[in-house]
Design a protein around this motif. Sequence first.
Motif, mmCIF file in Angstrom:
data_model
loop_
_atom_site.group_PDB
_atom_site.id
_atom_site.type_symbol
_atom_site.label_atom_id
_atom_site.label_comp_id
_atom_site.label_asym_id
_atom_site.label_seq_id
_atom_site.Cartn_x
_atom_site.Cartn_y
_atom_site.Cartn_z
ATOM 1 N N GLU A 32 -0.934 -0.475 12.100
ATOM 2 C CA GLU A 32 -1.433 -1.853 12.088
ATOM 3 C C GLU A 32 -2.560 -2.023 11.070
ATOM 4 O OE1 GLU A 32 -1.842 -5.902 13.295
ATOM 5 O OE2 GLU A 32 -0.258 -4.396 13.250
ATOM 6 N N ALA A 33 -3.459 -1.036 10.996
ATOM 7 C CA ALA A 33 -4.558 -1.118 10.033
ATOM 8 C C ALA A 33 -4.024 -1.138 8.605
ATOM 9 C CB ALA A 33 -5.517 0.053 10.228
ATOM 10 N N GLY A 34 -3.063 -0.276 8.316
ATOM 11 C CA GLY A 34 -2.464 -0.264 6.979
ATOM 12 C C GLY A 34 -1.757 -1.568 6.673
ATOM 13 N N GLN A 35 -1.066 -2.093 7.680
ATOM 14 C CA GLN A 35 -0.361 -3.361 7.503
ATOM 15 C C GLN A 35 -1.333 -4.501 7.219
ATOM 16 O OE1 GLN A 35 2.947 -4.280 10.310
ATOM 17 N NE2 GLN A 35 1.684 -6.018 10.875
ATOM 18 N N LEU A 36 -2.418 -4.571 7.964
ATOM 19 C CA LEU A 36 -3.417 -5.624 7.744
ATOM 20 C C LEU A 36 -4.072 -5.492 6.375
ATOM 21 C CD1 LEU A 36 -5.117 -5.789 11.261
ATOM 22 C CD2 LEU A 36 -3.542 -7.448 10.241
ATOM 23 N N LEU A 37 -4.272 -4.257 5.932
ATOM 24 C CA LEU A 37 -4.847 -4.045 4.605
ATOM 25 C C LEU A 37 -3.935 -4.606 3.520
ATOM 26 C CD1 LEU A 37 -7.103 -2.707 2.910
ATOM 27 C CD2 LEU A 37 -5.734 -0.615 2.926
ATOM 28 N N VAL A 38 -2.639 -4.339 3.646
ATOM 29 C CA VAL A 38 -1.672 -4.854 2.670
ATOM 30 C C VAL A 38 -1.623 -6.382 2.718
ATOM 31 C CG1 VAL A 38 0.783 -4.950 2.082
ATOM 32 C CG2 VAL A 38 -0.271 -2.762 2.672
ATOM 33 N N ILE A 39 -1.548 -6.930 3.923
ATOM 34 C CA ILE A 39 -1.468 -8.384 4.067
ATOM 35 C C ILE A 39 -2.720 -9.050 3.502
ATOM 36 C CG2 ILE A 39 -1.477 -10.261 5.756
ATOM 37 C CD1 ILE A 39 0.350 -8.514 7.498
ATOM 38 N N GLY A 40 -3.893 -8.512 3.830
ATOM 39 C CA GLY A 40 -5.138 -9.098 3.328
ATOM 40 C C GLY A 40 -5.217 -9.075 1.820
ATOM 41 N N ALA A 41 -4.835 -7.940 1.217
ATOM 42 C CA ALA A 41 -4.890 -7.825 -0.239
ATOM 43 C C ALA A 41 -3.907 -8.794 -0.903
ATOM 44 C CB ALA A 41 -4.590 -6.391 -0.665
ATOM 45 N N TRP A 82 7.742 3.017 1.646
ATOM 46 C CA TRP A 82 7.998 1.832 0.833
ATOM 47 C C TRP A 82 8.920 0.818 1.490
ATOM 48 C CZ3 TRP A 82 5.996 -0.200 -3.546
ATOM 49 C CH2 TRP A 82 5.057 0.594 -4.233
ATOM 50 N N ASP A 83 9.858 1.265 2.339
ATOM 51 C CA ASP A 83 10.750 0.259 2.932
ATOM 52 C C ASP A 83 9.981 -0.643 3.902
ATOM 53 O OD1 ASP A 83 10.421 2.440 4.579
ATOM 54 O OD2 ASP A 83 12.553 2.782 4.924
ATOM 55 N N HIS A 84 9.108 -0.076 4.724
ATOM 56 C CA HIS A 84 8.287 -0.897 5.611
ATOM 57 C C HIS A 84 7.314 -1.772 4.808
ATOM 58 C CE1 HIS A 84 9.920 1.680 8.678
ATOM 59 N NE2 HIS A 84 9.341 2.744 8.152
ATOM 60 N N LEU A 85 6.760 -1.211 3.757
ATOM 61 C CA LEU A 85 5.794 -1.939 2.936
ATOM 62 C C LEU A 85 6.442 -3.142 2.252
ATOM 63 C CD1 LEU A 85 2.874 -1.952 1.877
ATOM 64 C CD2 LEU A 85 3.644 -0.515 -0.012
ATOM 65 N N LEU A 86 7.631 -2.954 1.701
ATOM 66 C CA LEU A 86 8.313 -4.061 1.017
ATOM 67 C C LEU A 86 8.686 -5.168 2.000
ATOM 68 C CD1 LEU A 86 10.627 -2.367 -1.641
ATOM 69 C CD2 LEU A 86 8.300 -3.245 -1.884
ATOM 70 N N PHE A 87 9.027 -4.804 3.221
ATOM 71 C CA PHE A 87 9.324 -5.831 4.226
ATOM 72 C C PHE A 87 8.091 -6.689 4.480
ATOM 73 C CE2 PHE A 87 9.384 -7.414 8.566
ATOM 74 C CZ PHE A 87 10.641 -8.012 8.642
ATOM 75 N N VAL A 88 6.947 -6.067 4.669
ATOM 76 C CA VAL A 88 5.706 -6.807 4.928
ATOM 77 C C VAL A 88 5.355 -7.690 3.738
ATOM 78 C CG1 VAL A 88 3.228 -6.560 5.320
ATOM 79 C CG2 VAL A 88 4.827 -5.099 6.556
ATOM 80 N N ILE A 89 5.485 -7.158 2.520
ATOM 81 C CA ILE A 89 5.171 -7.950 1.321
ATOM 82 C C ILE A 89 6.088 -9.169 1.219
ATOM 83 C CG2 ILE A 89 5.213 -7.923 -1.208
ATOM 84 C CD1 ILE A 89 4.304 -4.999 -1.065
ATOM 85 N N ALA A 90 7.396 -8.950 1.431
ATOM 86 C CA ALA A 90 8.339 -10.068 1.349
ATOM 87 C C ALA A 90 8.045 -11.110 2.420
ATOM 88 C CB ALA A 90 9.769 -9.548 1.497
ATOM 89 N N LEU A 91 7.646 -10.669 3.598
ATOM 90 C CA LEU A 91 7.321 -11.599 4.679
ATOM 91 C C LEU A 91 6.139 -12.488 4.290
ATOM 92 C CD1 LEU A 91 8.113 -12.315 7.621
ATOM 93 C CD2 LEU A 91 6.395 -10.656 8.369
ATOM 94 N N VAL A 92 5.114 -11.901 3.692
ATOM 95 C CA VAL A 92 3.949 -12.680 3.267
ATOM 96 C C VAL A 92 4.323 -13.641 2.144
ATOM 97 C CG1 VAL A 92 1.626 -12.561 2.281
ATOM 98 C CG2 VAL A 92 2.340 -10.878 3.982
#
Length: 349
Positions: A299-308, A177-187
């Motif tokens: 990277e694949a997981g990150q792109l999936l989150v960003i795309g969604a 979740w810490d990596h995921l929240l960073f990516v979400i906040a960045l978007v």
Amino acid sequence: MKTLVRWLCIALAAMIAHPAMADELRPAVIEMTQMDSSALSENEEGSSQGTLDHEWVLEWKLPVAANRSQSAAPTAQPVVPDVCEIVVQPVERAASLALLGRTEMRCSGDLAGEAFGLVGLIGNADGIARFVPLDGPVQSFRLTAAEPTATIRAEPNVMQVLRDYFIIGAEHILFGWDHLLFVIALVLLVRTPWSVVKAATAFTIAHSITLVATSLGYTGLPSRPVEALIALSIVFLAVEVAVVLRDPDRQTLTRRFPWLVAFGFGLFHGFGFAGALAEIGLPQGEIAAALFAFNIGVEAGQLLVIGALVAVLIAMTRWLPKLETPTIRLATYAIGGTGSFWLIERVVG
């Protein structure tokens, strides 16, 4: 369509606001290691029993969820190959958020084709099985509730390593979740597609550098300051999102240099990825393949989150513009609050 988008917005806010533990990916691990005579237990009379009596050691680690008592033991149990006999009573002890176990076995014949693992993994829980012979490369396998055992091979299979570590990498970004929240906040902060692409690419390059360097032993940092800096990166972005919500024309540091901020914090996130990968372990002889697959999975997981997330934001802008700002504000406060809690916990706790 508006109803669908509304539910997507609610789901997004609920997902972010849900109180989750950081870096939830803590897989169960079982390791079967061949031992030489100098490393074996002694019998009750105090003399060494030799390699024929205690040829293998089986060790396992079963994570305990943070919201459960340490006394609530995990249900998973080790499985030993059919040609092996347990000769030392299994011993289990509690550790930080985990239950550790150990036993010794005597095995006869060729172990190729034999199975070992952990039965009783719950739900989507994952496990890692490692087979460590004295005269051959380490074999690593991914275990699931549906496939709780691994079959020992005569020779390691690089395609199996690629598949397993790709899945582990994708799961780590999706459930860490810490990596995921960073990516979400960045978007949420950057928003424009090209800027998001540059920032995500910089983040990937940065965490790949420190992940590989740490995994290969060239560098490293203590886990506690790394985890605190990861939490700080979340708080930093959440504050910037809140500032932009109040003043949409404000050019914050991340808005001006999104790739630079993402790269800088990505270096510390890479140390976090390396820490999680160290718990899982890398297969001897296939380290390069495992690191490559893990990075691609992340990277694949990150792109999936960003795309969604980008799709949801575009849908809100088009069909529910009045909900856009309140939803982003709710998500921002949830992200900032969670990051602040982790930061205090990791600095003080």
